[in-house]
Design a protein around this motif. Sequence first.
Motif, PDB file in Angstrom:
ATOM      1  N   THR A   1       4.360  -4.500  11.389  1.00 61.46           N
ATOM      2  CA  THR A   1       4.139  -3.147  10.769  1.00 61.46           C
ATOM      3  C   THR A   1       5.314  -2.387  10.555  1.00 61.46           C
ATOM      4  N   LEU A   2       6.383  -2.527  11.519  1.00 60.42           N
ATOM      5  CA  LEU A   2       7.537  -1.699  11.274  1.00 60.42           C
ATOM      6  C   LEU A   2       8.215  -2.095  10.023  1.00 60.42           C
ATOM      7  N   LEU A   3       8.514  -3.511   9.925  1.00 66.13           N
ATOM      8  CA  LEU A   3       8.935  -4.139   8.791  1.00 66.13           C
ATOM      9  C   LEU A   3       8.351  -3.781   7.558  1.00 66.13           C
ATOM     10  N   GLY A   4       6.838  -3.802   7.348  1.00 61.44           N
ATOM     11  CA  GLY A   4       6.145  -3.526   6.376  1.00 61.44           C
ATOM     12  C   GLY A   4       6.387  -2.001   5.810  1.00 61.44           C
ATOM     13  N   ILE A   5       6.354  -1.158   6.926  1.00 62.38           N
ATOM     14  CA  ILE A   5       6.963   0.332   6.420  1.00 62.38           C
ATOM     15  C   ILE A   5       8.425   0.566   5.714  1.00 62.38           C
ATOM     16  N   ALA A   6       9.201  -0.542   6.446  1.00 63.94           N
ATOM     17  CA  ALA A   6      10.518  -0.352   5.952  1.00 63.94           C
ATOM     18  C   ALA A   6      10.757  -0.871   4.719  1.00 63.94           C
ATOM     19  N   VAL A   7      10.071  -2.083   4.526  1.00 66.09           N
ATOM     20  CA  VAL A   7      10.329  -2.726   3.146  1.00 66.09           C
ATOM     21  C   VAL A   7       9.696  -1.892   1.943  1.00 66.09           C
ATOM     22  N   SER A   8       8.648  -0.909   2.257  1.00 68.05           N
ATOM     23  CA  SER A   8       7.849  -0.237   1.353  1.00 68.05           C
ATOM     24  C   SER A   8       8.644   0.500   0.222  1.00 68.05           C
ATOM     25  N   SER A   9      10.011   0.766   0.544  1.00 71.31           N
ATOM     26  CA  SER A   9      10.968   1.348   0.000  1.00 71.31           C
ATOM     27  C   SER A   9      11.643   0.487  -1.159  1.00 71.31           C
ATOM     28  N   VAL A  10      11.478  -0.838  -0.926  1.00 76.37           N
ATOM     29  CA  VAL A  10      12.367  -1.779  -1.561  1.00 76.37           C
ATOM     30  C   VAL A  10      11.930  -1.847  -3.235  1.00 76.37           C
TER      31      VAL A  10
ATOM     32  N   GLY B   1       0.710  -1.282  -0.196  1.00 72.14           N
ATOM     33  CA  GLY B   1      -0.063  -0.025   0.011  1.00 72.14           C
ATOM     34  C   GLY B   1       0.743   1.301   0.020  1.00 72.14           C
ATOM     35  N   ILE B   2       1.778   1.448   0.680  1.00 78.01           N
ATOM     36  CA  ILE B   2       2.702   2.285   0.919  1.00 78.01           C
ATOM     37  C   ILE B   2       3.459   2.552  -0.387  1.00 78.01           C
ATOM     38  N   ALA B   3       4.123   1.548  -0.944  1.00 77.83           N
ATOM     39  CA  ALA B   3       4.805   1.772  -2.282  1.00 77.83           C
ATOM     40  C   ALA B   3       3.859   2.252  -3.410  1.00 77.83           C
ATOM     41  N   GLN B   4       2.455   1.793  -3.436  1.00 79.22           N
ATOM     42  CA  GLN B   4       1.607   2.357  -4.248  1.00 79.22           C
ATOM     43  C   GLN B   4       1.229   3.913  -4.102  1.00 79.22           C
ATOM     44  N   GLU B   5       1.117   4.175  -2.884  1.00 79.16           N
ATOM     45  CA  GLU B   5       0.949   5.535  -2.493  1.00 79.16           C
ATOM     46  C   GLU B   5       2.030   6.514  -2.858  1.00 79.16           C
ATOM     47  N   ARG B   6       3.226   6.009  -2.542  1.00 80.19           N
ATOM     48  CA  ARG B   6       4.494   6.682  -3.175  1.00 80.19           C
ATOM     49  C   ARG B   6       4.541   6.890  -4.891  1.00 80.19           C
ATOM     50  N   ASP B   7       3.987   5.671  -5.414  1.00 78.71           N
ATOM     51  CA  ASP B   7       4.242   5.722  -6.736  1.00 78.71           C
ATOM     52  C   ASP B   7       3.171   6.763  -7.496  1.00 78.71           C
ATOM     53  N   ASP B   8       1.860   6.716  -6.764  1.00 79.37           N
ATOM     54  CA  ASP B   8       0.996   7.745  -7.482  1.00 79.37           C
ATOM     55  C   ASP B   8       1.075   9.071  -6.890  1.00 79.37           C
ATOM     56  N   GLY B   9       2.124   9.215  -6.078  1.00 78.10           N
ATOM     57  CA  GLY B   9       2.267  10.728  -5.556  1.00 78.10           C
ATOM     58  C   GLY B   9       1.601  11.091  -4.337  1.00 78.10           C
ATOM     59  N   THR B  10       0.833  10.074  -3.779  1.00 75.28           N
ATOM     60  CA  THR B  10      -0.048  10.465  -2.367  1.00 75.28           C
ATOM     61  C   THR B  10       0.768  10.960  -1.500  1.00 75.28           C
ATOM     62  N   LEU B  11       1.878  10.298  -1.017  1.00 72.70           N
ATOM     63  CA  LEU B  11       2.990  10.618  -0.302  1.00 72.70           C
ATOM     64  C   LEU B  11       3.428  11.731  -0.161  1.00 72.70           C
ATOM     65  N   LYS B  12       3.733  12.101  -1.342  1.00 74.52           N
ATOM     66  CA  LYS B  12       4.521  13.595  -1.688  1.00 74.52           C
ATOM     67  C   LYS B  12       3.513  14.655  -1.272  1.00 74.52           C
TER      68      LYS B  12
END
Length: 270
Positions: free
Chosen positions: A160-169, A84-95
């Motif tokens: 949860t922590l590991l899921g957040i961490a690996v979202s950048s992989v 989910g976080i990887a997708q939010e980064r990809d579509d610009g949501t995180l930015k």
Amino acid sequence: MTDLAMPSTLRLGLSRGALELKTFIREREAVAFTFAVPIILMVIFGTIFKGRVEGTNVDFRQYFAAGIIASGIASTTFISLGVGIAQERDDGTLKRLYGTPMPPSAYFIGKTISALVLSTAETVILFVLGGVMFGLRPPSTPERWFTLVWVFVAGVTVCTLLGIAVSSVPRSGRGAAAVLNVPYLVLQFISGVYFTFSSLPSGVQQAGALFPLKWICQGLRSALLPDTLLPAEPAHAWEHGRIALVLAAWGVAGFALCLTTFRWKRRDDG
């Protein structure tokens, strides 16, 4: 005129958590994958597996059910958050979120609340299903209830922590599911989910013991299954102290990885 005070970080995090849950529920594919896969696996493998755990009087299907519950925790945290976080980064949501007045910590509080609620819901569903199909019973003593709670909370926190961490992989949101499901599937096979852990080859046991899923499985077994299972455990003991130590170490490592690897922007954004 006086400036309006910003809501507290906790309040923003709670609001963000409610929004995360609403968004998740509206995405039928995500709901189906997150909840249906462990349920389907429990039903299919539960009808295939027969007999007792070797050297004990414990139904192997109950052993398997405890492992599937642990696997479900990882699914609703490590996989769901990472993808989910990887997708939010990809579509610009995180930015876009990073450019708002919302404190960054509120975003992570919201993600954590969502993961906790979803993990609780899936655990309850799988436990009820395990009770109906395999006779899985609630913890028999207050001490076992306490073990169930702290292992569950520790497991959710670590994953949860590991899921957040690996979202950048993953390099993109499209490939996130494929990238993260590979280690998740491997860990299920080497952590005592589908097979009795002590029956695995020695090298596989040593590899599985390095990762948190093995210890979450063992902790849940200690809360849900009788002590007559202990002869099938590698150490012939529940090792609660070691479970807590390993999960705490992974929690610290996961937090450090979150601080050092998390990105609000895509790689090509500079």
